[in-house]
Design a protein around this motif. Structure first.
Motif, PDB file in Angstrom:
ATOM      1  N   GLN A  79       0.811  -1.202   0.000  1.00 20.81           N
ATOM      2  CA  GLN A  79       0.000   0.000   0.000  1.00 20.81           C
ATOM      3  C   GLN A  79       0.858   1.272   0.000  1.00 20.81           C
ATOM      4  O   GLN A  79       2.000   1.272   0.483  1.00 20.81           O
ATOM      5  N   PRO A  80       0.332   2.370  -0.529  1.00 22.74           N
ATOM      6  CA  PRO A  80       1.024   3.657  -0.425  1.00 22.74           C
ATOM      7  C   PRO A  80       1.353   3.976   1.033  1.00 22.74           C
ATOM      8  O   PRO A  80       0.547   3.722   1.938  1.00 22.74           O
ATOM      9  N   GLY A  81       2.549   4.505   1.241  1.00 19.30           N
ATOM     10  CA  GLY A  81       2.998   4.836   2.589  1.00 19.30           C
ATOM     11  C   GLY A  81       3.750   3.721   3.278  1.00 19.30           C
ATOM     12  O   GLY A  81       4.389   3.945   4.313  1.00 19.30           O
ATOM     13  N   ALA A  82       3.718   2.505   2.749  1.00 20.61           N
ATOM     14  CA  ALA A  82       4.420   1.380   3.374  1.00 20.61           C
ATOM     15  C   ALA A  82       5.929   1.575   3.283  1.00 20.61           C
ATOM     16  O   ALA A  82       6.452   2.006   2.257  1.00 20.61           O
ATOM     17  N   LYS A  83       6.626   1.257   4.350  1.00 20.18           N
ATOM     18  CA  LYS A  83       8.077   1.360   4.363  1.00 20.18           C
ATOM     19  C   LYS A  83       8.701   0.172   3.651  1.00 20.18           C
ATOM     20  O   LYS A  83       8.280  -0.970   3.851  1.00 20.18           O
ATOM     21  N   LEU A  84       9.706   0.452   2.826  1.00 17.22           N
ATOM     22  CA  LEU A  84      10.427  -0.593   2.105  1.00 17.22           C
ATOM     23  C   LEU A  84      11.833  -0.679   2.692  1.00 17.22           C
ATOM     24  O   LEU A  84      12.754  -0.006   2.242  1.00 17.22           O
ATOM     25  N   SER A  85      11.970  -1.491   3.699  1.00 18.12           N
ATOM     26  CA  SER A  85      13.259  -1.652   4.364  1.00 18.12           C
ATOM     27  C   SER A  85      14.251  -2.356   3.438  1.00 18.12           C
ATOM     28  O   SER A  85      13.939  -3.421   2.887  1.00 18.12           O
ATOM     29  N   GLU A  86      15.424  -1.774   3.276  1.00 14.07           N
ATOM     30  CA  GLU A  86      16.438  -2.398   2.420  1.00 14.07           C
ATOM     31  C   GLU A  86      16.787  -3.793   2.918  1.00 14.07           C
ATOM     32  O   GLU A  86      16.914  -4.732   2.124  1.00 14.07           O
ATOM     33  N   ASP A  87      16.938  -3.931   4.227  1.00 15.29           N
ATOM     34  CA  ASP A  87      17.296  -5.238   4.784  1.00 15.29           C
ATOM     35  C   ASP A  87      16.193  -6.264   4.542  1.00 15.29           C
ATOM     36  O   ASP A  87      16.459  -7.401   4.142  1.00 15.29           O
ATOM     37  N   GLU A  88      14.935  -5.860   4.775  1.00 16.81           N
ATOM     38  CA  GLU A  88      13.837  -6.808   4.636  1.00 16.81           C
ATOM     39  C   GLU A  88      13.616  -7.195   3.176  1.00 16.81           C
ATOM     40  O   GLU A  88      13.429  -8.370   2.864  1.00 16.81           O
ATOM     41  N   VAL A  89      13.667  -6.206   2.281  1.00 12.84           N
ATOM     42  CA  VAL A  89      13.505  -6.515   0.856  1.00 12.84           C
ATOM     43  C   VAL A  89      14.635  -7.424   0.387  1.00 12.84           C
ATOM     44  O   VAL A  89      14.423  -8.400  -0.333  1.00 12.84           O
TER      45      VAL A  89
END
Length: 231
Positions: free
Chosen positions: A30-40
């Motif tokens: 969804q818009p506004g969701a954080k895209l963590s570099e580590d998690e991705v």
């Protein structure tokens, strides 16, 4: 973690960007969701370097916002941006539909019909996010048929941003099931009727904007790992 050079064959930054974009377009992120570099990176099995490059690419496409010292987030278009995007589409796409009607071949019509069939299959499967992505691709295909490359590039960007806008502000989700706009557009293109195709596109875009509630954005939903499970 393998080296970046070893990862490029199965999951380079372009591939990561494409998979993230797909999940965004299908409203799984969804818009506004954080895209963590580590998690991705962990989800896709790639390095932070590749993830960072993918996020930079998505930021260039205005699907992601990069915030200093906070990281990357799926973009959240404002109400003003939402209006501007659809106003731009209303200026460009009707004329493009006219041009497409004057150029469409039998193969073009078959390809567009396939998009409509896939939209219906997605709805039947209970997957409105995939149906919406296919619906946006239908508009991009019309621009491609018109053989106006610069306009196609603009429309591709606008359709991508529209996906975020719809995720935030869509109030009438039954509109997908109710609308036969793509069928009517396809018939006008098949008949080579440029004037009718232009009018149909105008009406279709007006219907899209009327299905938005430009007051109350939807809240983010589901975890990043769940959203990307089938990206």
């Amino acid at each position: 973690m393998t080296s970046d050079s070893a990862q490029t064959g199965s999951g380079g930054s372009d591939a990561v960007a494409s998979r993230l974009a797909l999940a965004i377009h299908e409203h799984r992120i969804q818009p506004g969701a954080k895209l963590s570099e580590d998690e991705v990176g962990e989800i896709f099995g790639v390095s932070r370097t590749l993830v960072r490059a993918a996020l930079q690419q998505l930021a260039h496409d205005r699907l992601v916002t990069l915030k200093r010292n906070r990281g990357a987030f799926v973009a959240q278009p404002s109400v003003r941006e939402a209006r501007e995007v659809f106003e731009a589409r209303a200026l460009l796409e009707p004329r493009t539909a006219r041009s497409a009607a004057e150029r469409a071949t039998g193969a073009d019509i078959t390809r567009l019909q396939r998009h409509i069939d896939e939209e219906h299959a997605a709805l039947a499967d209970g997957d409105p996010g995939r149906a919406l992505r296919l619906s946006g691709q239908f508009h991009i295909e019309i621009a491609a048929i018109a053989d106006q490359e610069t306009l196609r590039e603009f429309i591709t960007q606008l359709v991508a941003r529209s996906s975020l806008i719809i995720a935030l502000y869509w109030q009438r989700r039954t509109a997908l099931c109710e609308s036969h706009a793509h069928h009517a557009l396809l018939k006008a293109l098949e008949d080579g009727d440029g004037s009718r195709a232009e009018e149909m596109m105008k009406g279709h875009l007006l219907d899209l904007i009327s299905s938005l509630d430009l007051r109350n954005p939807a809240p983010p939903a589901r975890s990043l790992r769940e959203a990307l499970a089938r990206a």
